[in-house]
Design a protein around this motif. Structure first.
Motif, PDB file in Angstrom:
ATOM      1  N   TYR A 131     -53.192 -31.007  62.319  1.00  0.00           N
ATOM      2  CA  TYR A 131     -52.422 -30.795  63.552  1.00  0.00           C
ATOM      3  C   TYR A 131     -51.259 -29.845  63.294  1.00  0.00           C
ATOM      4  O   TYR A 131     -51.042 -28.879  64.052  1.00  0.00           O
ATOM      5  CB  TYR A 131     -51.938 -32.159  64.048  1.00  0.00           C
ATOM      6  N   GLU A 132     -50.500 -30.093  62.242  1.00  0.00           N
ATOM      7  CA  GLU A 132     -49.372 -29.233  61.904  1.00  0.00           C
ATOM      8  C   GLU A 132     -49.829 -27.878  61.391  1.00  0.00           C
ATOM      9  O   GLU A 132     -49.178 -26.857  61.642  1.00  0.00           O
ATOM     10  CB  GLU A 132     -48.489 -29.923  60.859  1.00  0.00           C
ATOM     11  N   MET A 133     -50.947 -27.858  60.694  1.00  0.00           N
ATOM     12  CA  MET A 133     -51.477 -26.612  60.153  1.00  0.00           C
ATOM     13  C   MET A 133     -51.843 -25.635  61.274  1.00  0.00           C
ATOM     14  O   MET A 133     -51.765 -24.413  61.095  1.00  0.00           O
ATOM     15  CB  MET A 133     -52.714 -26.940  59.297  1.00  0.00           C
ATOM     16  N   SER A 134     -52.202 -26.148  62.435  1.00  0.00           N
ATOM     17  CA  SER A 134     -52.559 -25.270  63.559  1.00  0.00           C
ATOM     18  C   SER A 134     -51.324 -24.671  64.227  1.00  0.00           C
ATOM     19  O   SER A 134     -51.403 -23.601  64.850  1.00  0.00           O
ATOM     20  CB  SER A 134     -53.382 -26.044  64.603  1.00  0.00           C
ATOM     21  N   LEU A 135     -50.183 -25.338  64.116  1.00  0.00           N
ATOM     22  CA  LEU A 135     -48.985 -24.880  64.818  1.00  0.00           C
ATOM     23  C   LEU A 135     -48.304 -23.725  64.100  1.00  0.00           C
ATOM     24  O   LEU A 135     -47.718 -22.853  64.749  1.00  0.00           O
ATOM     25  CB  LEU A 135     -47.999 -26.040  64.979  1.00  0.00           C
ATOM     26  N   VAL A 136     -48.373 -23.682  62.772  1.00  0.00           N
ATOM     27  CA  VAL A 136     -47.690 -22.633  62.012  1.00  0.00           C
ATOM     28  C   VAL A 136     -48.259 -21.245  62.325  1.00  0.00           C
ATOM     29  O   VAL A 136     -47.500 -20.319  62.649  1.00  0.00           O
ATOM     30  CB  VAL A 136     -47.742 -22.942  60.504  1.00  0.00           C
TER      31      VAL A 136
END
Length: 490
Positions: A131-136
């Protein structure tokens, strides 16, 4: 041996390595090649998926961090498969819409890999990592390749999503300390009889709700979206609205509803009110816009509001019939897929207009039907699909949502129907301004669709007609998941 889901997650990352080791002259061609390979694996998953079987399929489970109960656990049900297919469809569409260098392609491929992981992970630690990897990469794509005011839009996007993610992480840490597991299935079993008790349950619910509401986004947590969509490059806007926004709706279905059914029932009138506000206020905001990109951005909030309307309506009352519950859930799942296709197509057409004219204001055009009849015709189909015209994909999902929601929350659904009226006004106004009237001097050299653009537009539009006329091939993917979830809610 690497499983099918793991291979699907790794393929875009291998594409990133190929971009930087091989140093190809045409980075977009390499990215599209790995997109094609990902799509092939997604179709293999569809072929191996048993539509009659309940529960997770193609499960891969490995020990990862046993000290904190974190496992590498991936698997798919009907909803996960639907979103994997949507991701495999929207990303090549976005690459075709965007001239891209190596850095742009690499970030897009990283985001694609993260989305595959988000839609298949079944353990919170793994899910949160993806989830966080997609936001960066989304932040960097807006920050580096965005238009005017990109710094402000990227910062706003980062702050909203970061704060939402922190709230969600704290909530799950509280759940872990209370229950000792991050496994979604185990937590859902606890949720049937009350996952947590007292104030801790409400704090955990609030944290997860905030994180997901920002991601959808749900009113009033939506204010980052118009700025981000407006300034992002066309291909990035297509991915943000077509796939990334679905992470929030997916989280509501996968996490909030199974884990906190009692809390949702208590707060149902307030949640339904927020969904109706998203539908009506976003449509009114779209009506007020003169920038085509901001108009489509607000309409994206409006359409995702229908998904949450159906979901909150069913969670509000357990006495409704299973038929109505299944109809609304089928509509929610189908609307997730349909919105991804249609909204991405609308952003693509806005990008074509901006590329030809250098501007994208509604009043910057006129009489385009005389200069570019093919572009206007195909763009009209995408608009009518977003409006929910019978015979196109948008109609089926919205009809099912309204059918199920009226039986449970008639008053809220009736108010939400006003959003359909306002959306019709928005599109009629846009079509009149863009396609009709005299041709201004600035549009005298306006060109129609070229061959490469037709190869992109025609297949997507035909898919809209196919789903609108015979939607069963998509409904079959998640029918079993719908039946299972309806029984859980009942």
């Amino acid at each position: 041996m690497v499983g099918l889901i793991t291979a699907l997650i790794l393929i875009p990352l291998v594409g990133v390595i190929a971009l930087y080791i091989g140093r190809p002259r045409n980075a977009r061609a390499v990215a599209l090649m790995f997109n094609a390979l990902s799509a092939f694996y997604a179709l293999m998953m569809w072929q191996k998926f048993d539509i009659a079987a309940a529960g997770l399929q193609l499960v891969e489970r490995h020990t990862w961090i046993p000290a904190i109960g974190a496992e590498y656990l991936v698997g798919i049900d009907g909803l996960s498969l639907l979103l994997v297919l949507l991701t495999s469809l929207v990303f090549p569409f976005a690459f075709f819409a965007q001239r891209a260098d190596r850095g742009f392609c690499a970030l897009m491929l990283i985001m694609q890999s993260a989305l595959y992981g988000t839609f298949t992970a079944q353990n919170f630690v793994l899910w949160f990592l993806f989830y966080e990897m997609s936001l960066v990469p989304a932040f960097l794509l807006i920050k580096i390749w965005g238009g005017e005011k990109r710094d402000r839009a990227a910062t706003k996007f980062f702050l909203y999503t970061f704060l939402g993610s922190v709230a969600m992480l704290l909530a799950f840490l509280g759940i872990y300390f209370a229950r000792g597991t991050f496994d979604f299935a185990a937590l859902a079993d606890f949720g049937k009889h009350g996952l947590l008790h007292g104030n801790l349950a409400w704090w955990a619910f609030a944290g997860i709700f905030l994180g997901l509401a920002v991601k959808v986004p749900l009113f009033p947590f939506h204010t980052w979206l118009p700025d981000a969509y407006e300034t992002a490059p066309t291909g990035v806007s297509m991915v943000l609205t077509g796939v990334l926004s679905k992470m929030g709706v997916y989280g509501f279905v996968r996490l909030l509803v199974p884990l906190f059914p009692n809390e949702i029932k208590i707060l149902a009138p307030w949640l339904l009110g927020l969904a109706v506000c998203s539908i009506v206020f976003a449509a009114l905001a779209a009506w007020a816009q003169s920038d085509l990109k901001r108009m489509v951005a607000y309409l994206s909030i409006n359409h995702l509001g229908y998904c949450l309307l159906g979901l909150f309506a069913l969670s509000a009352r357990s006495t409704s019939s299973l038929v109505d519950m299944q109809a609304a859930l089928s509509g929610v799942f189908l609307q997730i897929f349909n919105h991804g296709i249609t909204a991405a197509a609308l952003f693509y057409f806005v990008g074509l207009l901006e590329e030809r004219r250098g501007r994208r204001g509604i009043n910057d055009f006129g009489g385009l039907m005389q200069r570019a009849p093919l572009l206007c015709g195909w763009m009209s189909v995408a608009m009518f699909s977003s409006l929910g015209l019978p015979g196109l994909n948008g109609f089926v999902g919205e009809f099912l949502i309204f059918k199920g929601s009226f039986a449970v929350a008639a008053s809220f659904t009736a108010v939400a129907a006003l959003g359909l009226l306002v959306t019709a006004i928005v599109f009629m106004r846009a079509m009149q301004s863009l396609f009709s009237g005299p041709v201004p001097e600035s549009c005298n050299a306006f060109t129609d669709l070229i061959r490469s653009e037709k190869y992109v537009v025609v297949p997507v539009t035909l898919l809209m007609f196919a789903i609108g006329i015979a939607p069963q091939f998509v409904l079959n993917i998640f029918n079993t998941a719908v039946i299972e979830m309806a029984r859980l809610l009942a």
